[in-house]
Design a protein around this motif. Structure first.
Motif, PDB file in Angstrom:
ATOM      1  N   ALA A  26      37.201  45.890  35.046  1.00 54.29           N
ATOM      2  CA  ALA A  26      36.794  46.088  36.432  1.00 54.29           C
ATOM      3  C   ALA A  26      36.871  47.571  36.749  1.00 54.29           C
ATOM      4  O   ALA A  26      37.754  48.272  36.268  1.00 54.29           O
ATOM      5  CB  ALA A  26      37.703  45.298  37.351  1.00 54.29           C
ATOM      6  N   GLN A  27      35.923  48.033  37.534  1.00 51.11           N
ATOM      7  CA  GLN A  27      35.892  49.452  37.902  1.00 51.11           C
ATOM      8  C   GLN A  27      37.024  49.780  38.867  1.00 51.11           C
ATOM      9  O   GLN A  27      37.383  48.946  39.689  1.00 51.11           O
ATOM     10  CB  GLN A  27      34.563  49.742  38.587  1.00 51.11           C
ATOM     11  N   LEU A 392      46.080  38.600  54.236  1.00 54.87           N
ATOM     12  CA  LEU A 392      45.397  38.409  52.955  1.00 54.87           C
ATOM     13  C   LEU A 392      46.152  39.154  51.864  1.00 54.87           C
ATOM     14  O   LEU A 392      46.770  40.182  52.120  1.00 54.87           O
ATOM     15  CB  LEU A 392      43.971  38.950  53.036  1.00 54.87           C
ATOM     16  N   THR A 393      46.087  38.631  50.656  1.00 54.37           N
ATOM     17  CA  THR A 393      46.638  39.342  49.513  1.00 54.37           C
ATOM     18  C   THR A 393      45.472  39.954  48.744  1.00 54.37           C
ATOM     19  O   THR A 393      44.517  39.255  48.399  1.00 54.37           O
ATOM     20  CB  THR A 393      47.433  38.377  48.600  1.00 54.37           C
ATOM     21  N   LEU A 394      45.532  41.276  48.536  1.00 55.13           N
ATOM     22  CA  LEU A 394      44.442  41.968  47.852  1.00 55.13           C
ATOM     23  C   LEU A 394      44.873  42.430  46.462  1.00 55.13           C
ATOM     24  O   LEU A 394      46.045  42.737  46.229  1.00 55.13           O
ATOM     25  CB  LEU A 394      43.992  43.189  48.659  1.00 55.13           C
ATOM     26  N   LYS A 395      43.871  42.463  45.575  1.00 55.65           N
ATOM     27  CA  LYS A 395      44.096  43.003  44.233  1.00 55.65           C
ATOM     28  C   LYS A 395      43.091  44.137  44.055  1.00 55.65           C
ATOM     29  O   LYS A 395      41.882  43.909  44.135  1.00 55.65           O
ATOM     30  CB  LYS A 395      43.849  41.903  43.201  1.00 55.65           C
ATOM     31  N   THR A 396      43.593  45.353  43.892  1.00 51.65           N
ATOM     32  CA  THR A 396      42.702  46.501  43.730  1.00 51.65           C
ATOM     33  C   THR A 396      42.918  47.132  42.348  1.00 51.65           C
ATOM     34  O   THR A 396      44.062  47.398  41.962  1.00 51.65           O
ATOM     35  CB  THR A 396      42.971  47.565  44.813  1.00 51.65           C
ATOM     36  N   PHE A 397      41.834  47.330  41.630  1.00 49.25           N
ATOM     37  CA  PHE A 397      41.917  47.985  40.325  1.00 49.25           C
ATOM     38  C   PHE A 397      41.990  49.493  40.537  1.00 49.25           C
ATOM     39  O   PHE A 397      41.296  50.036  41.404  1.00 49.25           O
ATOM     40  CB  PHE A 397      40.723  47.596  39.459  1.00 49.25           C
ATOM     41  N   VAL A 398      42.855  50.153  39.771  1.00 47.91           N
ATOM     42  CA  VAL A 398      43.055  51.603  39.932  1.00 47.91           C
ATOM     43  C   VAL A 398      42.839  52.289  38.592  1.00 47.91           C
ATOM     44  O   VAL A 398      42.877  51.631  37.543  1.00 47.91           O
ATOM     45  CB  VAL A 398      44.481  51.908  40.474  1.00 47.91           C
ATOM     46  N   GLU A 424      43.771  46.513  31.894  1.00 45.28           N
ATOM     47  CA  GLU A 424      43.336  46.916  33.229  1.00 45.28           C
ATOM     48  C   GLU A 424      44.558  47.238  34.085  1.00 45.28           C
ATOM     49  O   GLU A 424      45.607  46.615  33.934  1.00 45.28           O
ATOM     50  CB  GLU A 424      42.537  45.794  33.885  1.00 45.28           C
ATOM     51  N   SER A 425      44.388  48.229  34.964  1.00 44.60           N
ATOM     52  CA  SER A 425      45.478  48.622  35.850  1.00 44.60           C
ATOM     53  C   SER A 425      45.121  48.200  37.270  1.00 44.60           C
ATOM     54  O   SER A 425      43.989  48.410  37.718  1.00 44.60           O
ATOM     55  CB  SER A 425      45.650  50.140  35.812  1.00 44.60           C
TER      56      SER A 425
END
Ligand SMILES: [Zn+2]
Length: 441
Positions: A26-27, A392-398, A424-425
């Protein structure tokens, strides 16, 4: 080219494409709402019907000890201090009784006769209404009409004692007060409507369905507040289309049935278990009876944990000898211990909060902008924020080089560690705001 060969080449291309999609990381900046709050595997809602006094005497203290939330669907008409009680809206019942002497029950007068059945001025008539509704809902109209003919003849012949007698469910609620419910609501329990009198709505005309649902809403609004007018359960679990249409104009969430195209529902009577589906969520309703073995009840919880899309909705009625399929509170104690032990993987929340979370997740459109040291995230949803307020619970790729992230959520700043999985981070965090900034630390 040979057709079989052509097909297998097509298959190979498809598989390669699929692998590419699956493998591509994921970007950075890509953000999604996790399936359930807290990124848990599944959700469970404990729900109680009928406001039975033993639910509050024996089950609530156990849940309080475990800090497990629950939803109580209460019947509003019989609680002391209530403004709205059971009644029939229509012409004087004497006229209806008189007419029944010459006109047999038919498609034109059935709903009127059945709506009035509990309010003819005699005790013991309400069971005719309940039975006729069940027959009518199953399409056994002739039997339902005959039952009304039998009732009205007995009334004309003077076979009943004068007075009014409510349903058993209303009688089992005796002992509960609005003050008790207010105190329990303040502890975090959800209160929701189960109508004014526990009426069988498929056999009510629309005016009387409106009364049962609107007045119980008005009562709850007056006694407990707007927060508790979100969810309802039409008595006896009916999924009758005419009733559902009216009920959805009054309550945003019905445990009977939800209109969402992304939700598959398995009702209590079904033997189906959550399997593969192209829907985002499965609502799986289970109601333990006195015959249900504890290991089976525990297996429901295991299934909700093992799947990623399953919302287990438990339906409880009687407790310790009082009410429908009464379960001993000792059994509930063991069962709730089991649920509590799975809380790491299971989001335990009220019926209303799980409904809100799913709708918020489905409605939210996310945009993100990535700079060198920060990611700006913007959430957009058409839902009314005053009602849809579940975080909401968010998941963000870094980017991979980020190890710690500061999450700026309004004035609130939280420092969290970057997680790594499958090369992935990413970070996982909670928000109630529409604008969030992630800063590399
Ligand atoms: Zn009920």
């Amino acid at each position: 080219m040979h057709t079989a060969l052509k097909t297998s080449i097509k298959h190979i291309i498809l598989i390669v494409l699929l692998l590419t999609v699956l493998k591509s990381p994921a970007q950075a900046g890509h953000t999604e709402v996790t399936e359930w709050q807290g990124d848990k595997n599944g959700a469970v809602s404990i729900t109680y019907d009928d406001g039975n006094i033993n639910q509050f005497k024996y089950a609530l203290p156990i849940m309080e000890r475990f800090k497990l939330p629950a939803t109580f669907f209460i019947i509003t008409g019989g609680i002391p201090g209530s403004k709205y009680h059971g009644r029939f809206i229509g012409r004087p019942v004497k006229e209806i009784i008189g007419e029944s002497a010459t006109v047999p029950t038919n498609a034109q007068n059935f709903l009127e006769r059945c709506s009035a059945a509990g309010y003819l001025g005699f005790k013991g008539t309400i069971t005719y209404h309940t039975k006729a509704a069940s027959l009518y809902d199953e399409g056994k109209t002739t039997e339902a009409y005959h039952l009304m003919d039998e009732l009205y003849k007995k009334v004309r012949d003077g076979n009943f004692k004068p007075g009014y007698e409510p349903s058993n469910e209303v009688l089992q609620e005796k002992g509960s007060t609005w003050a008790d419910f207010r105190r329990d609501a303040a502890l975090g329990y959800e209160f929701a409507s189960h109508s004014v009198t526990h009426a069988s709505m498929p056999a009510l005309d629309s005016v009387n369905i409106d009364y049962e649902l609107e007045k119980s809403k008005a009562e709850i609004l007056d006694k407990l507040g707007a927060k508790y007018t979100f969810s309802a359960e039409v008595p006896y679990g009916y999924e009758n289309q005419r009733v559902m249409q009216i009920a959805y104009k009054i309550y945003p969430a019905l445990r009977n049935r939800m209109p969402e195209p992304w939700l598959k529902e398995i009702d209590r009577a079904s033997k189906e278990t959550p399997g593969n589906t192209n829907k985002d969520y499965i609502q799986w309703q289970r109601g333990a009876t006195t015959k249900t073995p504890l290991p089976l009840m525990q297996a429901w919880v295991d299934t909700a944990v093992a799947k990623t899309n399953t919302w287990l909705v438990l339906v409880i009625h009687g407790i310790d000898g009082l009410g429908y399929e009464a379960l001993p509170h000792t059994l509930l104690n063991t069962y709730f211990t089991y649920i509590k032990a799975h809380e790491n993987n299971l989001w335990v929340a009220t019926f209303g909060n799980v409904t809100k979370y799913m709708r918020e997740r489905e409605a939210t459109v996310i945009q993100s902008k990535v700079d060198k040291h920060e990611i700006l995230i913007n959430l957009n949803s058409h839902l009314n924020k005053a009602v849809y307020d579940v975080p909401l619970t968010l998941k963000t790729f870094v980017p991979d080089e980020w190890k710690w992230v500061g999450i700026i959520n309004g004035k609130h700043i939280q420092r969290i560690k970057v997680l790594r999985e499958d090369n992935e981070s990413f970070v996982i965090y909670s928000t109630v705001r529409d604008q969030i900034t992630l800063v590399k630390e």
